[in-house]
Design a protein around this motif. Structure first.
Motif, PDB file in Angstrom:
ATOM      1  N   MET A 123       0.834  -1.176   0.000  1.00  0.00           N
ATOM      2  CA  MET A 123       0.000   0.000   0.000  1.00  0.00           C
ATOM      3  C   MET A 123       0.888   1.252   0.000  1.00  0.00           C
ATOM      4  O   MET A 123       1.830   1.360   0.754  1.00  0.00           O
ATOM      5  CB  MET A 123      -0.877  -0.020   1.253  1.00  0.00           C
ATOM      6  CG  MET A 123      -1.791   1.168   1.339  1.00  0.00           C
ATOM      7  SD  MET A 123      -2.890   1.046   2.762  1.00  0.00           S
ATOM      8  CE  MET A 123      -2.045   2.086   3.893  1.00  0.00           C
ATOM      9  N   VAL A 124       0.581   2.193  -0.866  1.00  0.00           N
ATOM     10  CA  VAL A 124       1.330   3.439  -0.952  1.00  0.00           C
ATOM     11  C   VAL A 124       0.652   4.469  -0.052  1.00  0.00           C
ATOM     12  O   VAL A 124      -0.559   4.646  -0.104  1.00  0.00           O
ATOM     13  CB  VAL A 124       1.378   3.938  -2.417  1.00  0.00           C
ATOM     14  CG1 VAL A 124       2.062   5.282  -2.497  1.00  0.00           C
ATOM     15  CG2 VAL A 124       2.061   2.919  -3.302  1.00  0.00           C
ATOM     16  N   MET A 125       1.444   5.132   0.762  1.00  0.00           N
ATOM     17  CA  MET A 125       0.916   6.130   1.692  1.00  0.00           C
ATOM     18  C   MET A 125       0.602   7.414   0.942  1.00  0.00           C
ATOM     19  O   MET A 125       1.381   7.853   0.090  1.00  0.00           O
ATOM     20  CB  MET A 125       1.963   6.393   2.788  1.00  0.00           C
ATOM     21  CG  MET A 125       1.438   7.202   3.946  1.00  0.00           C
ATOM     22  SD  MET A 125       2.672   7.443   5.250  1.00  0.00           S
ATOM     23  CE  MET A 125       2.827   5.805   5.902  1.00  0.00           C
ATOM     24  N   GLU A 126      -0.534   8.021   1.237  1.00  0.00           N
ATOM     25  CA  GLU A 126      -0.913   9.301   0.651  1.00  0.00           C
ATOM     26  C   GLU A 126       0.129  10.348   1.037  1.00  0.00           C
ATOM     27  O   GLU A 126       0.715  10.296   2.118  1.00  0.00           O
ATOM     28  CB  GLU A 126      -2.290   9.677   1.188  1.00  0.00           C
ATOM     29  CG  GLU A 126      -2.799  11.000   0.696  1.00  0.00           C
ATOM     30  CD  GLU A 126      -4.077  11.406   1.404  1.00  0.00           C
ATOM     31  OE1 GLU A 126      -4.235  12.614   1.630  1.00  0.00           O
ATOM     32  OE2 GLU A 126      -4.884  10.520   1.738  1.00  0.00           O
ATOM     33  N   GLY A 127       0.350  11.331   0.138  1.00  0.00           N
ATOM     34  CA  GLY A 127       1.379  12.345   0.364  1.00  0.00           C
ATOM     35  C   GLY A 127       1.267  13.041   1.704  1.00  0.00           C
ATOM     36  O   GLY A 127       2.247  13.169   2.441  1.00  0.00           O
ATOM     37  N   THR A 128       0.062  13.504   2.059  1.00  0.00           N
ATOM     38  CA  THR A 128      -0.130  14.233   3.316  1.00  0.00           C
ATOM     39  C   THR A 128       0.245  13.371   4.516  1.00  0.00           C
ATOM     40  O   THR A 128       0.943  13.831   5.427  1.00  0.00           O
ATOM     41  CB  THR A 128      -1.597  14.692   3.440  1.00  0.00           C
ATOM     42  OG1 THR A 128      -1.908  15.498   2.304  1.00  0.00           O
ATOM     43  CG2 THR A 128      -1.820  15.491   4.688  1.00  0.00           C
ATOM     44  N   ALA A 129      -0.184  12.123   4.512  1.00  0.00           N
ATOM     45  CA  ALA A 129       0.138  11.216   5.625  1.00  0.00           C
ATOM     46  C   ALA A 129       1.636  10.938   5.664  1.00  0.00           C
ATOM     47  O   ALA A 129       2.245  10.920   6.743  1.00  0.00           O
ATOM     48  CB  ALA A 129      -0.641   9.909   5.478  1.00  0.00           C
ATOM     49  N   LEU A 130       2.238  10.745   4.510  1.00  0.00           N
ATOM     50  CA  LEU A 130       3.685  10.501   4.451  1.00  0.00           C
ATOM     51  C   LEU A 130       4.444  11.699   5.001  1.00  0.00           C
ATOM     52  O   LEU A 130       5.376  11.539   5.791  1.00  0.00           O
ATOM     53  CB  LEU A 130       4.129  10.198   3.017  1.00  0.00           C
ATOM     54  CG  LEU A 130       5.636  10.049   2.807  1.00  0.00           C
ATOM     55  CD1 LEU A 130       6.208   8.914   3.650  1.00  0.00           C
ATOM     56  CD2 LEU A 130       5.955   9.838   1.328  1.00  0.00           C
ATOM     57  N   TYR A 131       4.051  12.905   4.614  1.00  0.00           N
ATOM     58  CA  TYR A 131       4.752  14.101   5.099  1.00  0.00           C
ATOM     59  C   TYR A 131       4.630  14.239   6.612  1.00  0.00           C
ATOM     60  O   TYR A 131       5.587  14.597   7.294  1.00  0.00           O
ATOM     61  CB  TYR A 131       4.228  15.362   4.407  1.00  0.00           C
ATOM     62  CG  TYR A 131       4.342  15.331   2.903  1.00  0.00           C
ATOM     63  CD1 TYR A 131       5.320  14.560   2.267  1.00  0.00           C
ATOM     64  CD2 TYR A 131       3.469  16.044   2.115  1.00  0.00           C
ATOM     65  CE1 TYR A 131       5.408  14.512   0.887  1.00  0.00           C
ATOM     66  CE2 TYR A 131       3.559  16.017   0.730  1.00  0.00           C
ATOM     67  CZ  TYR A 131       4.524  15.242   0.120  1.00  0.00           C
ATOM     68  OH  TYR A 131       4.621  15.213  -1.247  1.00  0.00           O
ATOM     69  N   ARG A 132       3.450  13.927   7.138  1.00  0.00           N
ATOM     70  CA  ARG A 132       3.233  14.021   8.590  1.00  0.00           C
ATOM     71  C   ARG A 132       4.122  13.015   9.328  1.00  0.00           C
ATOM     72  O   ARG A 132       4.840  13.366  10.265  1.00  0.00           O
ATOM     73  CB  ARG A 132       1.762  13.788   8.933  1.00  0.00           C
ATOM     74  CG  ARG A 132       1.451  13.956  10.414  1.00  0.00           C
ATOM     75  CD  ARG A 132      -0.033  13.839  10.723  1.00  0.00           C
ATOM     76  NE  ARG A 132      -0.815  14.851  10.019  1.00  0.00           N
ATOM     77  CZ  ARG A 132      -1.600  14.608   8.961  1.00  0.00           C
ATOM     78  NH1 ARG A 132      -1.736  13.384   8.507  1.00  0.00           N
ATOM     79  NH2 ARG A 132      -2.274  15.580   8.381  1.00  0.00           N
ATOM     80  N   VAL A 133       4.077  11.763   8.898  1.00  0.00           N
ATOM     81  CA  VAL A 133       4.866  10.714   9.553  1.00  0.00           C
ATOM     82  C   VAL A 133       6.360  10.990   9.366  1.00  0.00           C
ATOM     83  O   VAL A 133       7.153  10.817  10.296  1.00  0.00           O
ATOM     84  CB  VAL A 133       4.471   9.326   9.005  1.00  0.00           C
ATOM     85  CG1 VAL A 133       5.369   8.237   9.558  1.00  0.00           C
ATOM     86  CG2 VAL A 133       3.025   9.015   9.336  1.00  0.00           C
ATOM     87  N   ALA A 134       6.734  11.453   8.189  1.00  0.00           N
ATOM     88  CA  ALA A 134       8.147  11.762   7.919  1.00  0.00           C
ATOM     89  C   ALA A 134       8.620  12.950   8.749  1.00  0.00           C
ATOM     90  O   ALA A 134       9.770  12.975   9.205  1.00  0.00           O
ATOM     91  CB  ALA A 134       8.354  12.032   6.430  1.00  0.00           C
ATOM     92  N   GLY A 135       7.745  13.930   8.967  1.00  0.00           N
ATOM     93  CA  GLY A 135       8.107  15.065   9.810  1.00  0.00           C
ATOM     94  C   GLY A 135       8.374  14.631  11.240  1.00  0.00           C
ATOM     95  O   GLY A 135       9.361  15.036  11.859  1.00  0.00           O
TER      96      GLY A 135
END
Length: 193
Positions: A1-13
């Motif tokens: 499953m590919v993470m949505e951009g917004t969720a990825l940015y939040r988790v990556a932050g």
């Protein structure tokens, strides 16, 4: 499953903040180790550095996603190499702590692994300044950090005394500034998305 951009940015932050905290712990424990406060600080430093490298993987992926087609294919190559480098550093240090490899071998894994991570930091400069994918502060702090590394390397050719410790501390502060600015940028992107 590919993470949505917004969720990825939040988790990556959040992951970038974990990297910052682990890096600070790493710096303190290596200072305690070399300051003569006990051999047990060495393995704690190694584990903290491993956590730092693992925590940088999501920010690496998020920056790659942010850049999109603008920076392809060169950024994808840099990202994959930096992830491999971070994994090599982290794995090498864990193997050192559990006694599978010796200190000299860990120097090799760290030395090989750090090169693509530093190249990725160079990519942050390009992505932030001429390409405007990231805020300029990310590019400027990455450029500052890489410049400070150069100064520290030059200092190490001249002395191993207190001046080198000061240079190392300043380099560490550069990494903290760079990764903190990246963390804030990623969280801002998550909020905007």
């Amino acid at each position: 499953m590919v993470m949505e951009g917004t969720a990825l940015y939040r988790v990556a932050g959040v992951s970038a903040w974990v990297a910052v905290v682990a890096f600070i712990v790493s710096g303190i424990t290596i200072g305690l180790f070399f300051g003569g406060f006990g051999q047990f600080w060495g393995p704690i430093n190694d584990i903290a550095t491993s956590i730092t490298m693992f925590a940088l993987i999501l920010p690496l992926l998020a920056v790659d996603r942010m850049a999109g087609e603008q920076a392809m294919p060169w950024l994808r190559v840099v990202t994959v190499a930096a992830i491999a480098g971070a994994l090599l550093i982290a794995t090498g240090l864990i193997l050192l702590v559990v006694g599978v490899i010796d200190l000299q071998t860990s120097f090799v894994t760290f030395g090989i692994g750090v090169v693509p991570v530093l190249v990725w930091m160079g990519a942050l400069i390009v992505l932030a300044l001429p390409m405007d994918v990231l805020p300029p502060i990310v590019g400027w702090t990455a450029a500052l950090t890489l410049g400070l590394i150069g100064v520290a390397v030059a200092t190490s050719l001249v002395t191993t005394g207190p001046l080198l410790w000061v240079a190392g501390f300043v380099v560490a502060a550069g990494f903290v500034l760079c990764w903190s600015s990246l963390a804030m940028s990623l969280l801002r992107s998550a909020s905007a998305g």
